[in-house]
Design an enzyme around this catalytic site. Structure first.
Site, PDB file in Angstrom:
ATOM      1  N   HIS A  36       0.837  -1.208   0.000  1.00 56.27           N
ATOM      2  CA  HIS A  36       0.000   0.000   0.000  1.00 56.27           C
ATOM      3  C   HIS A  36       0.871   1.257   0.000  1.00 56.27           C
ATOM      4  O   HIS A  36       0.706   2.151  -0.842  1.00 56.27           O
ATOM      5  CB  HIS A  36      -0.915  -0.020   1.228  1.00 56.27           C
ATOM      6  CG  HIS A  36      -1.792   1.184   1.359  1.00 56.27           C
ATOM      7  ND1 HIS A  36      -3.115   1.176   0.997  1.00 56.27           N
ATOM      8  CD2 HIS A  36      -1.538   2.435   1.839  1.00 56.27           C
ATOM      9  CE1 HIS A  36      -3.642   2.372   1.224  1.00 56.27           C
ATOM     10  NE2 HIS A  36      -2.701   3.158   1.745  1.00 56.27           N
ATOM     11  N   GLU A  37       1.802   1.321   0.934  1.00 60.32           N
ATOM     12  CA  GLU A  37       2.650   2.508   1.043  1.00 60.32           C
ATOM     13  C   GLU A  37       3.644   2.604  -0.117  1.00 60.32           C
ATOM     14  O   GLU A  37       3.940   3.699  -0.596  1.00 60.32           O
ATOM     15  CB  GLU A  37       3.396   2.505   2.380  1.00 60.32           C
ATOM     16  CG  GLU A  37       2.491   2.636   3.591  1.00 60.32           C
ATOM     17  CD  GLU A  37       1.641   3.890   3.560  1.00 60.32           C
ATOM     18  OE1 GLU A  37       2.115   4.928   3.053  1.00 60.32           O
ATOM     19  OE2 GLU A  37       0.500   3.834   4.030  1.00 60.32           O
ATOM     20  N   HIS A  40       1.955   4.278  -2.998  1.00 58.30           N
ATOM     21  CA  HIS A  40       1.923   5.746  -2.850  1.00 58.30           C
ATOM     22  C   HIS A  40       3.242   6.359  -3.318  1.00 58.30           C
ATOM     23  O   HIS A  40       3.262   7.299  -4.125  1.00 58.30           O
ATOM     24  CB  HIS A  40       1.707   6.129  -1.383  1.00 58.30           C
ATOM     25  CG  HIS A  40       0.312   5.954  -0.895  1.00 58.30           C
ATOM     26  ND1 HIS A  40      -0.796   6.348  -1.606  1.00 58.30           N
ATOM     27  CD2 HIS A  40      -0.163   5.438   0.271  1.00 58.30           C
ATOM     28  CE1 HIS A  40      -1.887   6.082  -0.922  1.00 58.30           C
ATOM     29  NE2 HIS A  40      -1.534   5.521   0.226  1.00 58.30           N
TER      30      HIS A  40
END
Length: 232
Positions: A36-37, A40
């Site tokens: 997820h990170e 980003h």
């Protein structure tokens, strides 16, 4: 010999099933928050912001992204967060638009993870379900899919500092956008209270389960495909 005997008694009395259940929850949670990170940071990098790259956050090392409280929340409540990837929106050509795209990258990656792991769960169900070790693997695959969906939907909530807020705020004027972004740090306190008291936790759990079941036919399709290709 007395000391060895005592250690042996502790070893024999240890509940390894409990330890295994912790590991089975920890590994999927770490995988979901890491990807997820990373999503980003990678999208921000592609849009012109090198902040995450310069701070070593474009990595698959989960320790770089780990937030202990967010990890515990994810394992207990199936929703949580990681250490936010640093992004300098002023490095973007179109700050508000590109910030929204960067924010969406995390939840989108979680949906893709859910799709991939549901496919793997279905494809491996027939060969693995008969063995005890195989059942553990299947449980981890499905748990990863479920946790990833939970993480993605949780972050789509339009409350700061979650990803959904950055998408929603991109529709505001520049003045109001930058004004509200100043209060982003206080949003997590509100989120913790809402989840812990059940005000947000219960409806969110229902939403996660509902959406997850919409995607679950992917597993059935993969299982049927393997059955036709290798067993019929």
């Amino acid at each position: 010999m007395i000391q060895i005997s005592a250690i042996q008694e502790i070893w024999n009395g240890f509940d390894f099933s409990y330890l295994l259940s912790i590991i089975m929850g920890l590994i999927p949670a770490l995988l979901c928050i890491t990807l997820h990170e990373l999503s980003h940071g990678f999208v921000a990098y592609k849009l012109g912001d090198n902040t995450a790259k310069d701070r070593g956050r474009l990595t698959l090392n989960p320790l770089k992204h780990l937030d202990i409280m967010g990890l515990l929340m994810m394992m207990v409540f199936h929703v949580g967060w990681a250490k936010p990837v640093p992004v300098n929106m002023f490095n973007f050509k179109n700050p508000k638009r590109d910030m929204a795209i960067t924010a969406l990258a995390g939840p989108v990656s979680n949906i893709l993870i859910t799709i991939v792991f549901l496919f793997l769960f279905g494809a491996l169900y027939i060969p693995l379900q008969a063995a005890k070790a195989g059942q553990y693997i299947l449980n981890m695959l499905e748990l990863t899919a479920y946790l990833s969906m939970g993480l993605g939907l949780f972050n789509l909530i339009p409350l700061p500092p979650l990803d959904g807020s950055k998408v929603l705020l991109s529709c505001l004027s520049n003045e109001n956008y930058y004004k509200l972004m100043r209060y982003e740090r206080y949003g997590m306190i509100v989120m913790l209270i809402l989840v812990a008291t059940g005000v947000l936790g219960r409806p969110l759990s229902v939403a996660i389960h509902t959406v997850y079941m919409w995607f679950f036919p992917i597993a059935q399709w993969a299982c049927d495909l393997v059955l036709k290709l290798f067993y019929l």
